[in-house]
Design an enzyme around this catalytic site. Structure first.
Site, PDB file in Angstrom:
ATOM      1  CG  ASP A  13      60.972  46.872  61.873  1.00  0.00           C
ATOM      2  OD1 ASP A  13      60.445  47.755  62.571  1.00  0.00           O
ATOM      3  OD2 ASP A  13      60.439  46.400  60.863  1.00  0.00           O
ATOM      4  CG  ASP A  15      54.618  45.870  62.502  1.00  0.00           C
ATOM      5  OD1 ASP A  15      53.725  45.051  62.746  1.00  0.00           O
ATOM      6  OD2 ASP A  15      54.747  46.949  63.109  1.00  0.00           O
TER       7      ASP A  15
END
Length: 272
Positions: A13, A15
């Site tokens: 991922d 963010d």
């Protein structure tokens, strides 16, 4: 101990794991240098649909990390790929709430995008409403989506994250926009991004790996980690984003491992 020696690929991922907004998290460059030194393949898989793959490449380059566009998978890209298998793009019209990151993958798949609603001739309107995070959201966009859904369009959300970590703190996410449209229309969206397993399966296909040789890295229990559970892959949660150690204590599911940040992951990789 994380068995990195048995792992072929990572689905990471962005963010809350690599940055907060435009601010890179400590250890970012070392992390990617170590991945390359260890010959670990990776896909950066994000629910954030605001940017295109090429824009994410530029963003990372500005932080000193250089990757290729084919190492990026956004929820918007996953949505466009999903829809292209569900319907004929050449005969389907789509109304999009979202930014370039949401629109470009649909155009690349051959969909026609429309920005208006004609109450007199509704058969020319969109067949599908796709909703991604939109930082230029207006009442007119919400109204057009509402009219289109009432007219019978399919409702697709790129992702259901209700919040987003930024350098200023937590802000509104796409899930809140989906909730507003569902409240206004009574139509529940089909969501494509994490925690649905679709993105992880697409990422593994791109990587040419399987569930036994892949680890997902994320910061959110309700998306990254739950998505990994549903996709039957192991997961590593970092504590630099949304979910905390307190959240872990009350969660019905758990990551396989928890680490403080990407610096800790780098250290673990270097001693493997």
């Amino acid at each position: 101990m994380i068995p990195f020696s048995d792992i072929q690929a990572l689905i990471i991922d962005m963010d809350g794991v690599l940055w907060h907004g435009s601010q890179p998290l400590p250890g970012l460059i070392d992390f990617f240098e170590t991945l390359r030194a260890k010959h670990l393949r990776f896909i950066l898989a994000t629910n954030n649909a605001t940017l295109t793959a090429e824009q994410y490449v530029i963003k990372l380059a500005g932080m000193g990390v250089f990757i290729n566009a084919d190492q990026i998978l956004t929820s918007a890209m996953a949505t466009a790929s999903y829809l292209s298998r569900e319907v004929d793009p050449t005969t389907s019209r789509v109304f999009v709430i979202g930014e370039e990151g949401a629109r470009a993958p649909l155009l690349e798949q051959g969909f026609t995008l429309t920005d208006t609603f004609d109450p007199v001739n509704t058969q020319t309107n969109a067949d599908i409403v796709v909703c991604g995070l939109d930082r230029t959201l207006t009442w007119q966009k919400l109204a057009t989506a509402t009219y289109t859904l009432h007219a019978g369009a399919k409702f697709i959300g790129t992702n259901a994250d209700t919040s987003l970590p930024t350098e200023q703190g937590m802000t509104i996410g796409n899930g809140a926009i989906l909730a507003a449209l569902q409240a206004a229309t009574g139509v529940k969206p089909i969501t494509i991004g994490k925690p649905e397993p679709i993105m992880y399966r697409q990422a593994m296909a791109l990587l040419g790996t399987d569930t036994n040789k892949t680890i997902a890295i994320g910061d959110r229990l309700d998306t990254d980690i739950l998505g990994a559970v549903r996709a039957d892959i192991r997961s590593l949660m970092v504590l630099t984003g949304v979910s905390s150690e307190e959240d872990l204590k009350v969660s019905d599911f758990q990551p396989t491992w928890v680490m403080q940040d990407i610096r800790a992951i780098t250290q673990a990789l270097q001693i493997t």
